[in-house]
Design a protein around this motif. Structure first.
Motif, PDB file in Angstrom:
ATOM      1  N   GLY A 350      -4.775   5.738   1.184  1.00  0.00           N
ATOM      2  CA  GLY A 350      -4.239   4.935   0.081  1.00  0.00           C
ATOM      3  C   GLY A 350      -2.734   4.976  -0.058  1.00  0.00           C
ATOM      4  O   GLY A 350      -2.194   4.373  -0.996  1.00  0.00           O
ATOM      5  N   MET A 351      -2.029   5.650   0.851  1.00  0.00           N
ATOM      6  CA  MET A 351      -0.573   5.795   0.709  1.00  0.00           C
ATOM      7  C   MET A 351       0.145   4.456   0.884  1.00  0.00           C
ATOM      8  O   MET A 351      -0.084   3.731   1.841  1.00  0.00           O
ATOM      9  CB  MET A 351      -0.014   6.790   1.725  1.00  0.00           C
ATOM     10  N   HIS A 352       1.040   4.133  -0.056  1.00  0.00           N
ATOM     11  CA  HIS A 352       1.931   2.980   0.062  1.00  0.00           C
ATOM     12  C   HIS A 352       3.207   3.419   0.769  1.00  0.00           C
ATOM     13  O   HIS A 352       3.774   4.465   0.456  1.00  0.00           O
ATOM     14  CB  HIS A 352       2.267   2.415  -1.318  1.00  0.00           C
ATOM     15  N   LEU A 353       3.670   2.611   1.718  1.00  0.00           N
ATOM     16  CA  LEU A 353       4.914   2.926   2.399  1.00  0.00           C
ATOM     17  C   LEU A 353       6.088   2.701   1.458  1.00  0.00           C
ATOM     18  O   LEU A 353       6.089   1.736   0.676  1.00  0.00           O
ATOM     19  CB  LEU A 353       5.088   2.046   3.632  1.00  0.00           C
ATOM     20  N   PRO A 354       7.106   3.547   1.512  1.00  0.00           N
ATOM     21  CA  PRO A 354       8.299   3.297   0.701  1.00  0.00           C
ATOM     22  C   PRO A 354       8.958   1.992   1.133  1.00  0.00           C
ATOM     23  O   PRO A 354       8.816   1.571   2.287  1.00  0.00           O
ATOM     24  CB  PRO A 354       9.187   4.512   0.984  1.00  0.00           C
ATOM     25  N   PRO A 355       9.694   1.327   0.225  1.00  0.00           N
ATOM     26  CA  PRO A 355      10.263   0.011   0.541  1.00  0.00           C
ATOM     27  C   PRO A 355      11.145  -0.009   1.777  1.00  0.00           C
ATOM     28  O   PRO A 355      11.150  -0.996   2.521  1.00  0.00           O
ATOM     29  CB  PRO A 355      11.069  -0.337  -0.720  1.00  0.00           C
ATOM     30  N   GLU A 356      11.880   1.083   2.041  1.00  0.00           N
ATOM     31  CA  GLU A 356      12.775   1.112   3.192  1.00  0.00           C
ATOM     32  C   GLU A 356      12.028   1.262   4.508  1.00  0.00           C
ATOM     33  O   GLU A 356      12.611   1.129   5.594  1.00  0.00           O
ATOM     34  CB  GLU A 356      13.806   2.238   3.046  1.00  0.00           C
ATOM     35  N   VAL A 357      10.734   1.518   4.433  1.00  0.00           N
ATOM     36  CA  VAL A 357       9.889   1.573   5.623  1.00  0.00           C
ATOM     37  C   VAL A 357       8.969   0.357   5.666  1.00  0.00           C
ATOM     38  O   VAL A 357       8.750  -0.243   6.718  1.00  0.00           O
ATOM     39  CB  VAL A 357       9.059   2.874   5.660  1.00  0.00           C
ATOM     40  N   GLY A 358       8.413  -0.046   4.517  1.00  0.00           N
ATOM     41  CA  GLY A 358       7.464  -1.156   4.463  1.00  0.00           C
ATOM     42  C   GLY A 358       8.052  -2.489   4.858  1.00  0.00           C
ATOM     43  O   GLY A 358       7.458  -3.254   5.618  1.00  0.00           O
ATOM     44  N   LEU A 359       9.214  -2.844   4.307  1.00  0.00           N
ATOM     45  CA  LEU A 359      10.006  -3.993   4.752  1.00  0.00           C
ATOM     46  C   LEU A 359       9.242  -5.315   4.788  1.00  0.00           C
ATOM     47  O   LEU A 359       9.390  -6.118   5.715  1.00  0.00           O
ATOM     48  CB  LEU A 359      10.610  -3.713   6.140  1.00  0.00           C
ATOM     49  N   MET A 360       8.453  -5.586   3.748  1.00  0.00           N
ATOM     50  CA  MET A 360       7.793  -6.884   3.636  1.00  0.00           C
ATOM     51  C   MET A 360       7.418  -7.143   2.178  1.00  0.00           C
ATOM     52  O   MET A 360       7.421  -6.205   1.368  1.00  0.00           O
ATOM     53  CB  MET A 360       6.574  -6.975   4.558  1.00  0.00           C
ATOM     54  N   PRO A 361       7.112  -8.396   1.826  1.00  0.00           N
ATOM     55  CA  PRO A 361       6.897  -8.735   0.410  1.00  0.00           C
ATOM     56  C   PRO A 361       5.740  -7.992  -0.242  1.00  0.00           C
ATOM     57  O   PRO A 361       5.862  -7.529  -1.372  1.00  0.00           O
ATOM     58  CB  PRO A 361       6.626 -10.244   0.462  1.00  0.00           C
ATOM     59  N   ASN A 362       4.589  -7.916   0.440  1.00  0.00           N
ATOM     60  CA  ASN A 362       3.449  -7.181  -0.107  1.00  0.00           C
ATOM     61  C   ASN A 362       3.543  -5.748   0.403  1.00  0.00           C
ATOM     62  O   ASN A 362       3.395  -5.496   1.598  1.00  0.00           O
ATOM     63  CB  ASN A 362       2.135  -7.826   0.351  1.00  0.00           C
ATOM     64  N   ALA A 363       3.798  -4.805  -0.500  1.00  0.00           N
ATOM     65  CA  ALA A 363       4.038  -3.425  -0.090  1.00  0.00           C
ATOM     66  C   ALA A 363       2.875  -2.903   0.752  1.00  0.00           C
ATOM     67  O   ALA A 363       1.740  -2.818   0.264  1.00  0.00           O
ATOM     68  CB  ALA A 363       4.227  -2.540  -1.323  1.00  0.00           C
ATOM     69  N   PRO A 364       3.110  -2.532   2.010  1.00  0.00           N
ATOM     70  CA  PRO A 364       2.007  -2.098   2.873  1.00  0.00           C
ATOM     71  C   PRO A 364       1.440  -0.754   2.435  1.00  0.00           C
ATOM     72  O   PRO A 364       2.165   0.140   2.010  1.00  0.00           O
ATOM     73  CB  PRO A 364       2.658  -1.991   4.256  1.00  0.00           C
ATOM     74  N   PHE A 365       0.118  -0.614   2.588  1.00  0.00           N
ATOM     75  CA  PHE A 365      -0.543   0.645   2.258  1.00  0.00           C
ATOM     76  C   PHE A 365      -1.668   0.894   3.247  1.00  0.00           C
ATOM     77  O   PHE A 365      -2.229  -0.046   3.832  1.00  0.00           O
ATOM     78  CB  PHE A 365      -1.105   0.613   0.835  1.00  0.00           C
ATOM     79  N   TYR A 366      -1.988   2.175   3.455  1.00  0.00           N
ATOM     80  CA  TYR A 366      -3.104   2.551   4.326  1.00  0.00           C
ATOM     81  C   TYR A 366      -4.387   2.561   3.510  1.00  0.00           C
ATOM     82  O   TYR A 366      -4.540   3.356   2.596  1.00  0.00           O
ATOM     83  CB  TYR A 366      -2.862   3.910   4.969  1.00  0.00           C
ATOM     84  N   ARG A 367      -5.301   1.665   3.846  1.00  0.00           N
ATOM     85  CA  ARG A 367      -6.523   1.540   3.061  1.00  0.00           C
ATOM     86  C   ARG A 367      -7.405   2.771   3.266  1.00  0.00           C
ATOM     87  O   ARG A 367      -7.743   3.146   4.393  1.00  0.00           O
ATOM     88  CB  ARG A 367      -7.285   0.272   3.447  1.00  0.00           C
ATOM     89  N   ALA A 368      -7.750   3.403   2.172  1.00  0.00           N
ATOM     90  CA  ALA A 368      -8.574   4.598   2.211  1.00  0.00           C
ATOM     91  C   ALA A 368      -9.941   4.293   2.815  1.00  0.00           C
ATOM     92  O   ALA A 368     -10.514   3.221   2.582  1.00  0.00           O
ATOM     93  CB  ALA A 368      -8.742   5.171   0.801  1.00  0.00           C
ATOM     94  N   GLY A 369     -10.449   5.216   3.607  1.00  0.00           N
ATOM     95  CA  GLY A 369     -11.756   5.060   4.208  1.00  0.00           C
ATOM     96  C   GLY A 369     -11.785   4.223   5.455  1.00  0.00           C
ATOM     97  O   GLY A 369     -12.830   4.054   6.084  1.00  0.00           O
ATOM     98  N   GLN A 370     -10.618   3.672   5.861  1.00  0.00           N
ATOM     99  CA  GLN A 370     -10.558   2.847   7.068  1.00  0.00           C
ATOM    100  C   GLN A 370      -9.310   3.151   7.887  1.00  0.00           C
ATOM    101  O   GLN A 370      -9.284   2.942   9.101  1.00  0.00           O
ATOM    102  CB  GLN A 370     -10.592   1.359   6.706  1.00  0.00           C
TER     103      GLN A 370
END
Length: 419
Positions: A350-370
């Motif tokens: 479930g971790m969301h990447l910080p903005p300086e790493v994510g670098l896109m409009p929808n903040a990227p996150f690692y979906r838990a369980g997948q």
């Protein structure tokens, strides 16, 4: 082998003690103490540096290298310097990729494994990393099974699944250009699951599949496939391949004049491919998984400038994949306060990447369980040149990856964790 490290014999504590002894009461921002320590934390990159996917593999390596520099400048991994070790997996030899993965883990003692561009090689490497219990980040291997039916607790993926890619574009192609499609598809895991995705989309939206040709990885002559495709009279010829294969197929399609009679399209394209095409062959509708022109999105321009300083060229989606892949390792360890793979994998749920790493409009996150990164997909069309010489893709819309991903249950991932 290529490596990077920042190290010094003087510890952080010693630096602070010396500063205090000199009467320095405070070290004001933006003073940064670089990562120090005798024993680096090693990240092993097992990726193609030769063959069909050499350009994309090398750009992922460049992204990893920039991440390592930034990680070390911000204190490293658990206060220790990060070091990148790179091995050439080849573009299509699973045996070589597995051998290199075992070398990195067993001999070089890496704490993290990264790779591969090739989906089939990623699957083979995942078997090794799972056996060894090493945290493994797949920057750019797309086939669904990596975070689907063969998912592992220790394997995370940065790029989109193939089904996410087809979901993002298939309906709009049918709505705009027609529902009769002919497919020319790479004959390995990546192409197979892209085809599965399109087949499901055609069924969902009432499309018609006129035919499909499976082409070996590394094909240079697509003439026989193109002749078969045009004979069926499709609305759209769909190219489900990447790297030099896509480049060669599109060049030949334009030489045959097919772009004047049919619409040409696919799933994802890469800036590496568009740069290699003559201007007249930069055509068709595609997904881009990251793009270097994103007005108003924080930190994107800083990232572009940092890569241009290193390479003289703008970053591609592959550069971003590698950058995120290496940063994921550091974020996992620093969040878990441990290099234990299970603890780090748990920290990424479930971790969301910080903005300086994510670098896109929808903040990227690692979906838990997948363990699948969910962010943005940029749907648009290739262009000979846009607002600047390296603007070869026009973004028509940005799609939220969460809307394209389906559910964890639909992915087929049934993740089990060590006792």
């Amino acid at each position: 082998m290529e490596s990077q490290t920042t190290s010094a014999p003087v510890s952080r504590r010693a630096v602070l003690q010396l500063a205090a002894a000199a009467g320095i009461a405070q070290l004001a921002p933006p003073f940064i103490i670089q990562a120090r320590g005798e024993q680096p934390v090693k990240l092993g990159l097992d990726n193609p540096l030769t063959g069909t996917y050499a350009a994309t593999g090398k750009n992922e390596q460049t992204g990893c290298q920039l991440a390592i520099e930034q990680i070390n400048a911000k204190g490293g991994i658990l206060g220790r310097p990060a070091e990148l070790l790179s091995e050439d997996s080849s573009s299509g030899d699973a045996g070589t990729a597995v051998q290199k993965a075992r070398k990195l883990i067993d001999r070089d003692k890496v704490s993290f494994l990264l790779g591969n561009v090739n989906s089939g090689l990623s699957l083979a490497m995942a078997q090794v990393s799972s056996e060894k219990g090493v945290l493994h980040v797949v920057p750019g291997g797309h086939t669904d099974a990596i975070t689907g039916t063969t998912c592992h607790w220790n394997v995370f993926r940065v790029c989109n699944t193939t089904r996410m890619l087809t979901n993002a574009i298939a309906k709009s192609l049918m709505d705009r250009y027609g529902k009769k499609m002919y497919f020319i598809t790479s004959d390995y895991a990546f192409g197979h699951t892209l085809q599965d995705g399109y087949d499901a989309n055609l069924k969902q939206y009432g499309g018609a599949k006129l035919g499909e040709d499976l082409t070996p990885l590394g094909t240079t002559d697509f003439s026989s496939y193109l002749i078969k495709a045009q004979a069926t009279g499709p609305d759209v010829i769909v190219f489900l391949m990447n790297g030099d294969d896509l480049l060669n197929a599109l060049k030949q399609a334009v030489q045959f004049g097919l772009d004047k009679r049919f619409h040409l399209a696919g799933a994802n394209t890469e800036l590496e491919v568009l740069e290699g095409l003559p201007p007249e062959a930069r055509i068709g509708d595609w997904d881009a998984e990251w793009y270097h022109i994103q007005p108003g999105v924080p930190h994107v321009d800083e990232f572009v400038a940092a890569i241009k300083k290193k390479t003289g060229r703008v970053p591609t989606a592959r550069t971003w994949f590698g950058f995120v892949g290496a940063w994921t390792c550091a974020l996992a360890a620093n969040q878990a306060k441990s290099l234990d793979a299970v603890k780090m994998a748990r920290a990424l749920q479930g971790m969301h990447l910080p903005p300086e790493v994510g670098l896109m409009p929808n903040a990227p996150f690692y979906r838990a369980g997948q363990n699948q990164l969910i962010g943005s997909i940029f749907v648009g069309h290739a262009q000979a040149q846009g607002s600047q010489p390296d603007d070869l893709f026009h973004v028509d819309k940005v799609v939220d990856g969460a809307e394209m991903a389906g559910t964890v249950q639909e992915s087929g991932c049934k993740m089990t964790w060590p006792a």
